[in-house]
Every structure is written in C-alpha cells, then in structure tokens.
Design a protein around this motif. Structure first.
Motif, PDB file in Angstrom:
ATOM      1  N   VAL A 153      -1.693  -2.830  -2.495  1.00 19.17           N
ATOM      2  CA  VAL A 153      -1.637  -2.208  -1.172  1.00 19.17           C
ATOM      3  C   VAL A 153      -1.991  -3.230  -0.084  1.00 19.17           C
ATOM      4  O   VAL A 153      -1.265  -3.389   0.898  1.00 19.17           O
ATOM      5  CB  VAL A 153      -2.590  -0.990  -1.113  1.00 19.17           C
ATOM      6  N   GLN A 178       1.703  -4.860   0.333  1.00 16.47           N
ATOM      7  CA  GLN A 178       2.324  -3.901   1.238  1.00 16.47           C
ATOM      8  C   GLN A 178       1.851  -4.070   2.678  1.00 16.47           C
ATOM      9  O   GLN A 178       2.659  -4.146   3.602  1.00 16.47           O
ATOM     10  CB  GLN A 178       2.062  -2.472   0.740  1.00 16.47           C
ATOM     11  N   THR A 180       5.554  -7.237  -4.228  1.00 20.59           N
ATOM     12  CA  THR A 180       4.881  -6.069  -4.799  1.00 20.59           C
ATOM     13  C   THR A 180       5.156  -5.880  -6.281  1.00 20.59           C
ATOM     14  O   THR A 180       4.272  -5.487  -7.029  1.00 20.59           O
ATOM     15  CB  THR A 180       5.334  -4.777  -4.099  1.00 20.59           C
TER      16      THR A 180
END
Lengths: 335, 357
Positions: free
Chosen positions: A153, A157, A164
């Motif tokens: 995350v 991201q 990812t």
C-alpha cells in the motif's frame, strides 16, 4: 573433508528414504482416496474398483511403495489431478520464483542482521542495543501478510516507487535460462530485465525477510557477546592486533558457528512464509500452487511439493553441516 | 630506574575495589614474582598493566549481587566466592568495566596514560603476556601458524613465507618437534603442554623486553609444569627478557624468581629478594603461606598449618589491616588505621612485625 562429505551424503540418503516411507504411509492413511475425487458422487462400486485397479491401488502395499519409490527417483510425480499437467513440470515452472524470492529475503536478512547484531553486542546496554533488540522483537511479531500488504500500500500504491505485483513488468521480453530472473538478466546481458526483476523483488523480499532478519540479529548479538568474553579474544588483544583483525579473525569466525546453523534452518522455513508473501504480490511461485492443491485434494501434487521441499531442507542441512566443517576444524572427521 | 615501575595502582570495578594501591618494580632482565591467593588482585594487576581491562565509563558499574559493599568483613569471610574473585577469575571482563588509576611506567612511558592505539602498538611487541589456560587462550578455529604469524605481521612486518619460516623457528625455539607440520594444526590437535609452548612462542615472537606470565603452569601436569618453567627460565636468561611471574605457587617462586611481592587483598604486604623471603618471612600472611606448604624435611605426620578463613570479598585497608580477621597474632594496633609498608630491600606491611620476629 572428503570423507566427512561422503559420510554426510550417506546419512542424507537414509533420511530421504525414511521420509519417502513416512510420506507414503501418510497418504495411505488419509481418508477419502483419490478415486473419490476423480469419480462423480453417484459412481458405482464396480467403477471405483476399476479405477483403483487402473491406478494400481489394488496391489499389495509394498508393491505400491516400490512403484512409488521408483517413480520419485525418476522425478515422475504423476499428473496433477486438477490441471492434468505433469507435476514435475508445474513445480519446475514455479520453483525458481520462490527460490529467487527466498534467496533475496535471506540476502537482506544476513546482510543487515549480522552487522546489526554485532553492533548491538558491541554497544551493549546503550540505546543502539535497545533499539535493535526491540526492533527485532517487532519484526517477529508482525504477521507477514500484514507487513506485505502495508509495504504494498505505502511504497507501491501510494508512493508509486515500486511495482505492486508480478515478477516483471507485463510484456517484458526476456530470455529464460534458470528461471531466476535477476540472475538470468545478468548472465544474458539483459540488464534492464535484471533491474526490472530487482524492483519487483524488493517489496516481497523485505516482507519475507522480517522474521529471519529479527532472528539473525538476536542470534548474532548473543553469539558475539559469548565470544568477546573468551580468553582467545583477550590473547588477540594482548598481541596488539588491529581492532579489525580481532573482530574478523577472532570474534566473527567463532561467532559465525551458531549463525550458520540458524541461517540454514531459516532458509527452509522461508518457503512457508513465501506462500503468504507470494499471494499478496501475485508473485507466481509455488505458493499458489500449493494452496490450490490443498483445497482440491490434489494428492499427487501435494506429494510432489512435499518431496521437493524435503529435499531442499535436507540439502540445506547438508550445506550447513559442510559449512560447519569449513568454519570449525574441530567438527571435521579425524584422519 | 627499573624497566617497569608500578606505582600506587588502583583498579575498581564500580564500587568494588580489586587492586588497592599496589606498587612494585621489575628491573631489566630480572624475574619478579607476584604471589597471592585467588582474588588478591594479581591477575587484575597484570591485565591493568597490559591495558586489557575493559574501560570503565566513570559511572558506577552494576554491583554483583554478592558483593554488597556494606557487608561487614566478618561475614564476608564465610561466603567468599564473590565479586572481586569472580572478576579476577574471568580476567576482569566484568560487565561494568574497570576504573584504573595510578602509574605503570615502562621504559619511561606511563602505559596507563597511553592512547588505546599507541598501547596496541606496544602490546605484543615491547611487552607480552602468557595466559593461564592454554586451551581457551588459543583461537580454536585458526591454525596455530596463523596465530603466530599475525603477531609477526603486525609488529615486525613479516609476511608470507618469511613469516611462516620465522613462526617455525619460534616453535622450534620453544621445543615443539616438527614445527613446519605443526603450523597447519589447530589447538585441539595439540597437548596442553604444547599449547602453552605455542602461547609462549606467540609472546616472545617480537622479543619483548617484558614478559608477563599469569599462572602459566596452573592448568598443566606437574612434569609439564617443570618443563614450561624451565623453558621460561631459559628464554629469560638467553634473551635478557624481564619476567613478571604471577602465581599462587610458592614452589614456582622459589624455582624461578629473583624478587617476590606478596599480595593480599589488593595490596603488597611483603616484598623481598627471593632467598630473603624464604629465609626470613616477616608478614604473618607470608608466614602462613609458607606454613601451609608440605615440606620434605618435617616428620611425615606433622599436620600442615592452614590460614584460617578465606580472603574477604570487600577490601578493607583504611580502618586497619585487611588480614587482621585471619591473623593469629592480631592485636589492638592492627585495627587502628592503615598499616604502612616499612623497609626498603625487604619491606613489609605489618605493625606487629617486631613482635612477630
């Protein structure tokens, strides 16, 4: 050293034979044989009998074991019940990803863990020591899947620094040699592929390294503390040697003995952790394969997996033993 | 001036004192003994001279549980194996580090005030040390040849074949047969006596002017002890090296030393040339030590005279003689203030010495 190696190899084959027997017995004892998985629920007893005969399940147990042994020696684990492809092929395709991930994680754990553990021992009782030890405690406490998800995350991201998922950017054109993408990229001269593979490795490897890193820090710290109090370190100091010589030749060479054992054991256990990490990053190793085989009662696939992992463990153990022989002359078998 | 002059050496591990103002000297080419029982501070003294004690940080080190400083001397006599003793046994490598004060002047330089790097350049070269336990004092995973050549490399700049050749010469010098083959062996492949010879070879590798031997024969068989003492004596005589011999064994002292300093509870209680000490022991502690050795010239059933009690775990010199609780001749003056060291050639620290004599 040669005799020592041969002796270890002999012990190893005995261990593997025992393992095959155990594995065979275990699968025999499992309820709901494979014929129930292959046939529809309304199949007749005659149909079951016929399939059992076709699979060789009606033969005496020892004949079945002999068959089983003969096949695994030829690396023939049969075909997967779910995909129908040979299990050896499936494993061979997926294993390199897991191996690459585990090695990368171990590289981080060793490369950071030994210096940090040494530093903590040298600065015993200071905030450096305290910070390192509590950090390593935290490392063992955080579940891998959580750490993996958080890393993904934050760094992939939100910040977008690293990819990812997957092992390479989609559509990358690469040459396959060993299946270890970084290694392949370097030996074939495709450095952009190697770099791409490294970027894909970083986050999963960090996630996977958390536990071994924590363990190595603590073992190194304890081991160094043990060794610095030894008389031979005082002798080395009494010789007026440079601190770097005392550290390298006298402290670390001795402190490495327990660390080497732990590294070997951890490398084996990394495969278990890899299953979780791989699923978070869709890394495509043996993790997803095992998950599928377990839920679908794909016995041949599981058997193949367990055997391969067992051989890994045993080989790693052999390497640890051999490294012991190299590190500690007292372990070598007397001439 | 003597080669080594130790003046008022004090070593404390936190609040517990291990050495409480020791002074003695080692003249060039002489053998000087430092004698006393376990815990009297002799090992710590030698480690302090060598700069091998872990540095104290000026703050109080954590007290080992048994060594409560407030403990009266009397009760300390019973439960003995406490702090200073265990610290001495582990070579002073306690957790807290040692605070070292005083002077140890070696060839005009105070070793205690040298910077660590400067001290490292002298250690192993100008002054070297032989330790008590030859097995644990050699690195188990490094061939003995390498353990000798590393000191040659560091202080004499010898490398490769030259260093190996010199190492073989040294092994030959300390009486190890077939030295070239032995260089490749590991400590566990040698006998105890041979290991001690290897340690001696390491210590004399750079022809030091002062050799400190800390109980070099304690871990060995009696016959091997004699050989090692003979070897040390021979090296000292031929090379002109001064030797500081640390021992609890008066037999060793009689056999090898020129001068003796008897240590009790962190202080010198008597010092004299060796013959003088054995002929006219003055301090009751020295007399007690001599009385507790078996003698061939006395009737066989004559019992030995042991010294009562054991060494106190807390050093008490300031309000009287530390030996007083164990002394047979204790009198009122003994516990009235600090006894001073009296005499020049044959010095002692006993206020009752005239009465004793």
């Amino acid at each position: 050293m040669l005799r020592y190696t041969v002796k270890r190899l002999l012990q190893l084959s005995v261990a593997l034979l025992g393992l095959s027997l155990l594995l065979f017995a275990w699968f025999k004892a499992l309820p709901g044989g494979p014929e129930n998985r292959l046939l529809p629920e309304n199949a007749t007893d005659r149909q079951r009998e016929a399939l059992r005969a076709a699979l060789g399940l009606d033969e005496p147990v020892w004949t079945q074991y002999g068959e089983f042994l003969g096949r695994i020696v030829r690396l023939d684990f049969g075909s997967s019940l779910s995909s129908g492809r040979p299990i050896a092929t499936e494993l061979a395709e997926r294993l390199p990803a897991t191996v690459e991930l585990s090695l990368a994680a171990m590289l981080i754990a060793v490369g950071l863990g030994i210096p940090l553990g040494y530093l903590a021992a040298k600065r015993r009782g200071t905030w450096i020591d305290f910070g390192t030890v509590s950090g390593s405690l935290l490392g063992t406490c955080i579940p891998i899947f959580f750490l993996a998800a958080m890393l993904k995350v934050v760094f992939a991201q939100e910040l977008g620094w690293l990819p990812t998922t997957f092992r390479l950017t989609a559509g990358a054109d690469f040459t396959e040699v060993t299946g270890l993408r970084v290694f392949d990229g370097i030996i074939t001269g495709e450095f952009d592929i190697a770099w791409d593979a490294v970027k894909h490795l970083i986050l999963p490897a960090i996630a996977l390294s958390s536990i071994p890193l924590a363990v190595i820090v603590r073992i190194t710290r304890a081991s160094v503390l043990d060794v610095v109090g030894e008389d031979y370190v005082r002798t080395a100091d009494a010789k007026g040697l440079k601190p770097s010589t005392v550290r390298g030749r006298h402290v670390m060479r001795n402190a490495m003995l327990p660390i080497a054992t732990i590294i070997g054991l951890l490398l084996g256990s990394l495969f278990a952790g890899a299953v979780l990490t791989e699923s978070v990053f869709a890394f495509g190793g043996i993790g997803s394969f095992v998950y599928q085989a377990t839920t679908e009662r794909d016995y041949p696939a599981l058997m193949g997996f367990i055997l391969v992992i067992a051989v890994f463990y045993v080989v790693i153990n052999l390497l640890v033993d051999l490294s012991y022989g190299l590190l500690d002359p007292r372990v070598r078998v007397r001439k | 001036m003597a080669l080594l002059e130790v003046e008022d050496l004090r070593v404390a591990f936190g609040a517990s004192t291990a050495v409480d103002g020791v002074s003695f000297s080692v003249p060039e080419g002489k053998v000087v003994g430092l004698v006393g029982e376990s815990g009297c501070g002799k090992s710590v003294t030698s480690l302090a001279i060598m700069g091998l004690l872990p540095k104290g940080r000026g703050r109080k080190a954590r007290q080992p549980v048994l060594a409560a400083a407030s403990e009266p001397v009397g009760s300390g006599l019973k439960a003995t194996a406490a702090a200073p003793q265990s610290i001495a046994a582990s070579g002073g490598r306690s957790r807290g580090g040692a605070d070292v004060n005083g002077r140890a002047v070696f060839d005009g330089t105070d070793l205690l005030s040298l910077a660590p790097a400067a001290m490292r350049r002298r250690r192993g070269k100008d002054l070297a040390m032989v330790f008590q336990d030859p097995l644990s004092s050699l690195n188990p995973v490094v061939p003995i040849g390498r353990q000798i050549t590393e000191v040659l490399e560091r202080h004499r700049g010898l490398k490769g074949d030259k260093a190996s050749k010199e190492a073989a010469n040294l092994l030959d010098r300390v009486g190890i047969p077939d030295p070239t083959r032995r260089l490749k062996e590991y400590p566990h492949q040698l006998s105890g006596g041979m290991r001690q010879r290897v340690l001696i070879a390491i210590a004399v590798a750079c022809a030091p002017r002062l050799l400190i031997a800390d109980e070099p024969t304690t871990a060995l068989d009696v016959t091997i002890q004699a050989q090692i003492l003979e070897l040390l004596k021979d090296l000292v005589e031929t090379e002109g090296t001064a030797l500081l011999m640390i021992t609890h064994d008066l037999g060793v002292v009689a056999g090898i030393c020129d001068e003796v300093n008897v240590l009790y509870s962190g202080r010198v209680v008597e010092s004299a040339p060796v013959r003088e000490l054995f002929a006219r022991p003055t301090h009751p502690y020295t007399i007690g030590l001599l009385g507790s050795i078996p003698r061939l010239d006395l009737p066989i059933h004559e019992p030995l005279t042991p010294i009562r009690g054991s060494i106190a775990d807390v050093i008490r010199w300031h309000d009287g003689c530390a030996f007083a609780p164990r002394c047979d001749r204790v009198a009122a003056p003994c516990v009235e203030g600090e006894p001073a060291l009296v005499g020049a050639v044959h010095a002692h620290r006993c206020v009752m010495a005239e009465e004793v004599a």
